[in-house]
Write a protein that holds these residues in place. Structure first.
Motif, mmCIF file in Angstrom:
data_model
loop_
_atom_site.group_PDB
_atom_site.id
_atom_site.type_symbol
_atom_site.label_atom_id
_atom_site.label_comp_id
_atom_site.label_asym_id
_atom_site.label_seq_id
_atom_site.Cartn_x
_atom_site.Cartn_y
_atom_site.Cartn_z
ATOM 1 N N GLY A 103 0.830 -1.212 0.000
ATOM 2 C CA GLY A 103 0.000 0.000 0.000
ATOM 3 C C GLY A 103 0.862 1.258 0.000
ATOM 4 N N LEU A 104 1.918 1.214 0.789
ATOM 5 C CA LEU A 104 2.835 2.359 0.875
ATOM 6 C C LEU A 104 3.461 2.655 -0.494
ATOM 7 C CD1 LEU A 104 3.186 2.976 3.941
ATOM 8 C CD2 LEU A 104 5.583 2.501 3.631
ATOM 9 N N ASN A 108 2.825 5.694 -2.682
ATOM 10 C CA ASN A 108 4.046 6.491 -2.586
ATOM 11 C C ASN A 108 3.951 7.495 -1.438
ATOM 12 O OD1 ASN A 108 6.591 7.314 -3.216
ATOM 13 N ND2 ASN A 108 6.026 8.507 -5.024
ATOM 14 N N ASP A 109 3.666 6.985 -0.257
ATOM 15 C CA ASP A 109 3.473 7.842 0.930
ATOM 16 C C ASP A 109 4.657 8.789 1.150
ATOM 17 O OD1 ASP A 109 1.193 6.369 1.335
ATOM 18 O OD2 ASP A 109 1.584 5.972 3.449
ATOM 19 N N GLY A 161 -2.541 0.755 -7.483
ATOM 20 C CA GLY A 161 -3.243 -0.478 -7.817
ATOM 21 C C GLY A 161 -3.591 -0.607 -9.284
#
Ligand SMILES: Cc1cc2nc3c(=O)[nH]c(=O)nc-3n(C[C@H](O)[C@H](O)[C@H](O)COP(=O)(O)OP(=O)(O)OC[C@H]3O[C@@H](n4cnc5c(N)ncnc54)[C@H](O)[C@@H]3O)c2cc1C
Length: 408
Positions: A103-104, A108-109, A161
Motif C-alpha cells: 500500500g505504501l 508512494n506515501d 493499484g
C-alpha cells in the motif's frame, strides 16, 4: 463482493490466471488504512477484492549489507520492529503504522523525512509484481548495486493499484539516527518559511521537518519542528547554523521516542505513521476532511497565503521540503467539506498543485478534486495501464478520471 486472501504469491498468481479467463475488474487491497471518500462513481463497492494481508513473510534481512526483502502484505510497523532489533530503520514516510508495504508503495506515501533522508524512491532496490497477464515480474535486485530493471521499481511507486499487484519488495535500510534531537519554535505567522528557504539553500543535512498549525479561533499559531542527529560536534555545528537562520528562536529537545503531546516532534512516529499520532492527538471526527496538496516545487510554497485559509476547525500539517501540505478540517458535513475544498482549489488555482484525499465524507468523490486530482503523468500512466493490464482487471479509479474535468 468476495474477498480472496491468498496465503502465498503462487496462490495469488493462480487466482489472477483464473480471473483472466473471464476478465472482471477487482480491487487490490492492503490493510485499508485509507480514506473514506468514494472513488469516481463506479461499481467499485460490488467489485471483488484481492487482499495481500496474509503475504507477510520476510524474504531476507542482511544487516551487514543493510538490505531487506519482504512480502507486500507486511505492515510498515512490523518491518520497522524487525529492523529495530538490529538498530536499523527504513527511512520512509508512512501515514499509518498498519499500512502494508504494498500500500505504501502503491500510494508512494510522503511525509516529514522526505528529501534529506530518503523517501521510497531512494530506498527501493527491487520489486516483484503480477502484471495484467498474471506474469510474475521481478525488477531490480537484492543488492544496492544492482540497477537492472530499477526503473520498473519506480514505475510502481504511486501506481495506486492500476499497474499490477505488488507482491514483494527489497529495500536498502540505514542505521537508526544517532542521538536524535528536535529543534522547535512557535511563530504567529508563516515567517518560518523564510528560514526554511534559507535552510534549503544552505543544504543543511537535517533529518526531518514538519510545521503544524492546530485549529484555533484566534490568529494561527505555527509550530515548526526540525530533526537533527549525529555526534555532539555535528549536532552543535548544525544547531548553530539553524539558530542563525531562525534568529535564535529554536529550542532543543531529545526526540528519540515520540511524545504524543508534541506533535511537532514526530520522533519514531515518522517511521511508523506520522499522521496516525496527529489524528489521535487532535481527536478528529471519523469522516473529517483531509486533503493533501502536493506542490511541484518548494518555491511555490512562498506565495500561498496559508494564513488566509483560517478556519476554526482547520488543522494544517506542512512538510515544506517535500512540499506536501495537509489540510484537515474537523467537520463531517459534506457540503461544508465541499465549500472548503472549493476554497482550497481557488487558492491553488495558479499553481501546478495536485490534490489527494486522505479522508473525506463518503459523499465526496475523486471527481470533486477536478483537474487537481490528476497526476502530472496522468496520460502516460493511462497508456502504461493499457499496456500492462490489457484486459483491464485492475480497478484503479484514478486512471479512469474522465478526460474533460473542470477544476472549479
Ligand atoms: C500520495 C498519496 C496518495 C494516496 N492516495 C490514496 C489513494 O488514492 N487511495 C487510497 O486508498 N489511499 C491513498 N493514500 C493513503 C494510503 O492509503 C495510505 O497512506 C497507505 O499507504 C495505504 O496502505 P494500505 O495497506 O492501507 O493500502 P490500502 O488502503 O488497502 O490500499 C491503498 C491503495 O493502494 C493500492 N494497493 C494496496 N496494496 C497494493 C499492492 N500490494 N499492490 C498494488 N496496489 C496496492 C490499493 O489498490 C489502493 O489503491 C494516499 C497516500 C499518499 C501519500
Amino acid at each position: 463482493m468476495t474477498t480472496f486472501t491468498p496465503a502465498s504469491i503462487e496462490e495469488a498468481q493462480t487466482w489472477l490466471q483464473q480471473r483472466l479467463e473471464q476478465p472482471k475488474p477487482f480491487q487490490i487491497r492492503g490493510n485499508q488504512t485509507h480514506f473514506q471518500a468514494k472513488a469516481i462513481p463506479s461499481s467499485a463497492e460490488s467489485e471483488d477484492v484481492l487482499s495481500l494481508s496474509k503475504l507477510t513473510a520476510t524474504n531476507f534481512f542482511d544487516p551487514d549489507d543493510m538490505v531487506v526483502g519482504i512480502e507486500a502484505g507486511m505492515s510498515i510497523s512490523k518491518l520497522q520492529e524487525i529492523l529495530a532489533e538490529k538498530k536499523m530503520v527504513l527511512p520512509v514516510n508512512p501515514w499509518f503504522g498498519n499500512s502494508t508495504l504494498g500500500g505504501l508503495l502503491a500510494c508512494n506515501d510522503i511525509g516529514p523525512n522526505r528529501l534529506m533522508m530518503g523517501g521510497l524512491r531512494d530506498c527501493i532496490i527491487g520489486i516483484e509484481y503480477l502484471n495484467g497477464r498474471a506474469e510474475r515480474v521481478h525488477a531490480g535486485g537484492k543488492v544496492v548495486k544492482n540497477v537492472t530493471g530499477y526503473d520498473l521499481c519506480r514505475m510502481m511507486l504511486g501506481s495506486l493499484g492500476g499497474l499490477g499487484v505488488i507482491t514483494a519488495a527489497n529495500f536498502k535500510v540505514i542505521p537508526q539516527p544517532v542521538e536524535p534531537h528536535g529543534l522547535y519554535s512557535r511563530f504567529r505567522d508563516t515567517s518560518w518559511l523564510l528560514g526554511v528557504t534559507a535552510l534549503q539553500e544552505a543544504r543543511l543535512p537535517i533529518d526531518w521537518i514538519q510545521a503544524l498549525a492546530p485549529a484555533t479561533t484566534g490568529e494561527p499559531d505555527w509550530i515548526l519542528g526540525i530533526g537533527i542527529s549525529g555526534n555532539p560536534e555535528r549536532q552543535a555545528r548544525l544547531e548553530k547554523e539553524l539558530q542563525s537562520l531562525f534568529q535564535n528562536q529554536l529550542k532543543s529537545i531529545a526526540d528519540g521516542k515520540t511524545n504524543r503531546s508534541l506533535g511537532y516532534l514526530p520522533g519514531t512516529d515518522r517511521y511508523t505513521g506520522w499522521l496516525e499520532g496527529l489524528r489521535k492527538k487532535w481527536k478528529l471526527l471519523p469522516n473529517h476532511l483531509h486533503v493533501m496538496v502536493l506542490l511541484n516545487t518548494r518555491d511555490a510554497l512562498q506565495p500561498i497565503r496559508l494564513e488566509a485559509l483560517q478556519h476554526n476547525e482547520l488543522y494544517q500539517v506542512i512538510h515544506p521540503i517535500g512540499a506536501d501540505l495537509h489540510f484537515l478540517l474537523d467537520v463531517e458535513d459534506p457540503s461544508e467539506q465541499l465549500d472548503f475544498l472549493q476554497e482550497l482549489k481557488n487558492r491553488f488555482r495558479r499553481t501546478d498543485a495536485k490534490m489527494v484525499f486522505g479522508n473525506a465524507h463518503p459523499d465526496l468523490s475523486l471527481q470533486d478534486l477536478g483537474e487537481f486530482g490528476r497526476s502530472t503523468a496522468y496520460s502516460f500512466t493511462q497508456r502504461l495501464q493499457r499496456h500492462l493490464d490489457p484486459a483491464g482487471v485492475f480497478h484503479a479509479p484514478f486512471y479512469q478520471l474522465p478526460q474533460a474535468m473542470n477544476a472549479s
